[in-house]
Each structure stands twice: as C-alpha cells, then as structure tokens.
Scaffold this active site. Structure first.
Site, PDB file in Angstrom:
ATOM      1  N   ARG A  19       0.831  -1.209   0.000  1.00 61.85           N
ATOM      2  CA  ARG A  19       0.000   0.000   0.000  1.00 61.85           C
ATOM      3  C   ARG A  19       0.862   1.254   0.000  1.00 61.85           C
ATOM      4  O   ARG A  19       1.019   1.927  -1.001  1.00 61.85           O
ATOM      5  CB  ARG A  19      -0.950  -0.027   1.210  1.00 61.85           C
ATOM      6  CG  ARG A  19      -2.142   0.943   1.100  1.00 61.85           C
ATOM      7  CD  ARG A  19      -1.830   2.374   1.441  1.00 61.85           C
ATOM      8  NE  ARG A  19      -1.290   2.572   2.782  1.00 61.85           N
ATOM      9  CZ  ARG A  19      -0.840   3.728   3.231  1.00 61.85           C
ATOM     10  NH1 ARG A  19      -0.834   4.806   2.445  1.00 61.85           N
ATOM     11  NH2 ARG A  19      -0.340   3.842   4.455  1.00 61.85           N
ATOM     12  N   ASP A  20       1.458   1.573   1.125  1.00 66.27           N
ATOM     13  CA  ASP A  20       2.249   2.799   1.250  1.00 66.27           C
ATOM     14  C   ASP A  20       3.473   2.754   0.341  1.00 66.27           C
ATOM     15  O   ASP A  20       3.890   3.777  -0.203  1.00 66.27           O
ATOM     16  CB  ASP A  20       2.677   2.978   2.711  1.00 66.27           C
ATOM     17  CG  ASP A  20       3.158   4.379   3.019  1.00 66.27           C
ATOM     18  OD1 ASP A  20       3.279   5.183   2.093  1.00 66.27           O
ATOM     19  OD2 ASP A  20       3.401   4.685   4.198  1.00 66.27           O
ATOM     20  N   HIS A 211       4.784   4.281  12.826  1.00 68.00           N
ATOM     21  CA  HIS A 211       4.973   4.217  11.373  1.00 68.00           C
ATOM     22  C   HIS A 211       5.939   5.329  10.980  1.00 68.00           C
ATOM     23  O   HIS A 211       5.562   6.497  10.896  1.00 68.00           O
ATOM     24  CB  HIS A 211       3.611   4.410  10.689  1.00 68.00           C
ATOM     25  CG  HIS A 211       3.657   4.467   9.200  1.00 68.00           C
ATOM     26  ND1 HIS A 211       3.010   3.547   8.401  1.00 68.00           N
ATOM     27  CD2 HIS A 211       4.246   5.339   8.343  1.00 68.00           C
ATOM     28  CE1 HIS A 211       3.195   3.853   7.130  1.00 68.00           C
ATOM     29  NE2 HIS A 211       3.953   4.938   7.072  1.00 68.00           N
ATOM     30  N   CYS A 244       4.126   9.647   0.097  1.00 71.50           N
ATOM     31  CA  CYS A 244       2.750  10.126  -0.029  1.00 71.50           C
ATOM     32  C   CYS A 244       2.639  11.048  -1.244  1.00 71.50           C
ATOM     33  O   CYS A 244       3.407  12.012  -1.365  1.00 71.50           O
ATOM     34  CB  CYS A 244       2.324  10.874   1.237  1.00 71.50           C
ATOM     35  SG  CYS A 244       0.676  11.620   1.135  1.00 71.50           S
TER      36      CYS A 244
END
Length: 316
Positions: A19-20, A211, A244
C-alpha cells in the site's frame, strides 16, 4: 533489558509495502506482481499486511486494483490483511472485497488532511462514525491511522493535543490499534516519547503502532525510542519503498528488512526470517526496476562472510 533499553520480547511488524510502498511509485505493478511480492513476504514469515487502500482510483492509480488484489490472495491462511479507507464508500468496498480490518485515516494537520482526502479533520472524524456503525456485527476490525503526527510539511509543528484528540476519537469508535504516522520523516526521538506518553494518557486502551519514514535518516533511531518505551507494534515497507503523493519530500518508509535485522540483533522475536525477507526485497528491486534505499538487502546479515581469495591484497 539491553544496555538500559527495556524492549519488548516480541514485536509485531506490519508490512505496508503493497500500500504505502507502491502508492507514489511511477512504476505501476500489475495485480499478479503485487501478489507475487506478498507471497514472498508471507514465505518470509510476515503475518500482517496493510495490503491496499480503497480510495478513488483517479486519486491513487497505483491502488486501483484493491478488490482484485484481495481476491487474488484469498487462498492465504493465517495472515491478516488490512486496508485503508477514507470514508463510508471506501469501507463498503473493503467489506465487499473481504478484508480483515479497516483502517480509517486522518491527518493531524488541517492542511494535509485537505490535500490528502479533500476534507477538514472534523469532517473526516464525523464520517468515521458512519463507518463504525456500518462495521457493527460484520466481524471486521476497526483500526485508526493518524498522518503527520510528528510534523506537517505545510504547517510545521503539530500540537500533541491534536494527535491525542484524534486518538481518543478512534478509541471511542472501538479501535484498539492506532498508528502514528510520520508522513514526511519529521519524527525525532523526543517527539516520539512525547506522543506516546500523551497517547497513553488520553487513550489508555489503545495499542500504539509506530509508522516511521526514513526521510532524514533517523527512522531506526525513532524505533529504538519506541522500543525503550515498550511499544511493540511497527509498520515498515519492503526495500524502504514508500511516500505520499499529497505531501512534498515524502520519501520511503523504514525498510522491513532493516527493521527485522535490528530487532533480531537485539534478541527481539518477530517470527520473520531475515534471509527470506532479503530475498523478498531483492524481488521488489527487480519488480521496480531500480535500486531501493534499504541497506540490509544490499549488505546481508552481520555475519554474511566473503571469500577472502576474491579480494585483492594491498601491496606497498
């Protein structure tokens, strides 16, 4: 106890690479390639994944195949797959796909939340109540994630009270785990200590997950601070992938193989085989078609020896 560090005996490592790690990459992996990487990580002993995110495919094209990826991996047993969702619509898609837990995410800073999900913090929190009601009786676990916990690339310092308010809201919704996200690598050991102390004060029933991104090179130093505080849940990404798309300078996460190596050298159990984790990182490197920032997958374990005869001898 190790040199004054009262670390947990066992640590839970959640792999966020699918995902990230992939959401901000120019190379878009196919569903089959993602599944191949996940299976390699499962073979290494990884038992918890943040697998994907049910967000708008237009906003994050790399994760447009969220439902297809869950379906592709449905045969895997004894592994927990979670998915990020921003709102009720995303939660409905996650439920339909058959995910194990839903992770609601919001930023601690207003500007980043507006960029990330096009909503104010209060609007996001209000929408989460709908999701919590929808999950009742479903058997799907509710978790929380807070971005920009240690600083915002647009606003600068983030007040610890802003983080605590959101964590308390998640606790009230029934979340037992809340991830504190270091979105652009602004965390430092003192900030980690401050955030963890405050979280335990305002939301004592919540298990914190840390995280970290390694943007400024101190991701594992922040892990050491977390361990000293007894935190036993961490998120990391294979090869150090990550970033991100809605935050400048958001480079990769701490690398899973680097984290597993550190924990192993401290005598902390993870259930993950380092050699197989390195093999998974090498697969990730081939799939992405470029060197990845992790270190242990390049150097090998501490006692990975070399052939002396293959190294030239100094002459003088």
């Amino acid at each position: 106890m190790l040199d004054g560090i009262r670390a947990p005996k066992r640590v839970h490592v959640t792999e966020v690479g699918p995902r990230d790690g992939l959401q901000n990459e120019k190379v878009l992996l196919s569903t089959a390639q993602k599944a191949e990487l996940v299976r390699a990580l499962v073979a290494a002993g990884v038992r918890e994944f943040e697998l994907t995110s049910f967000v708008s495919p237009r906003a994050v094209p790399a994760l447009a195949d969220a439902a297809e990826l869950v379906a592709e991996l449905r045969d895997i047993r004894d592994v927990h797959f979670s998915a990020l969702v921003p709102n009720l619509r995303g939660a409905e898609r996650a439920l339909e796909a058959g995910i194990d837990s839903v992770v609601l995410f919001v930023s601690a800073s207003e500007t980043h939340n507006a960029k990330n999900v096009n909503a104010s913090v209060d609007e996001s929190l209000a929408s989460f109540e709908q999701v919590a009601r929808r999950l009742e009786g479903s058997g799907i676990e509710l978790r929380g994630a807070i971005a920009t916990c240690f600083g915002c690339p647009f606003e600068g310092d983030v007040e610890v009270a802003a983080v605590g308010r959101i964590a308390r809201h998640f606790a009230d919704l029934g979340a037992r785990c809340v991830s504190l996200g270091d979105t652009t690598g602004m965390a430092t050991p003192p900030l980690v200590a401050e955030r963890i102390a405050h979280l335990r004060e305002v939301a004592p029933g919540v298990a914190p997950t840390l995280h970290f991104h390694n943007t400024r090179g101190i991701g594992l130093a922040n892990v050491m601070q977390g361990l000293a505080l007894g935190v036993d849940r961490y998120e990391s990404s294979i090869g150090g992938l990550g970033g991100c798309p809605f935050a400048p300078k958001a480079t990769g996460n701490i690398a899973s193989e680097d984290l597993v190596y550190l924990l192993g050298e401290m005598g902390i159990e993870t259930g993950i085989d380092l050699e197989r984790m390195i093999a998974a990182a090498q697969l990730a490197t081939r799939l992405m078609g470029r060197p990845l920032p992790a270190q242990v997958s390049k150097a090998g374990p501490r006692l990975a020896l070399s052939d002396c005869s293959a190294v030239p001898t100094a002459r003088g």
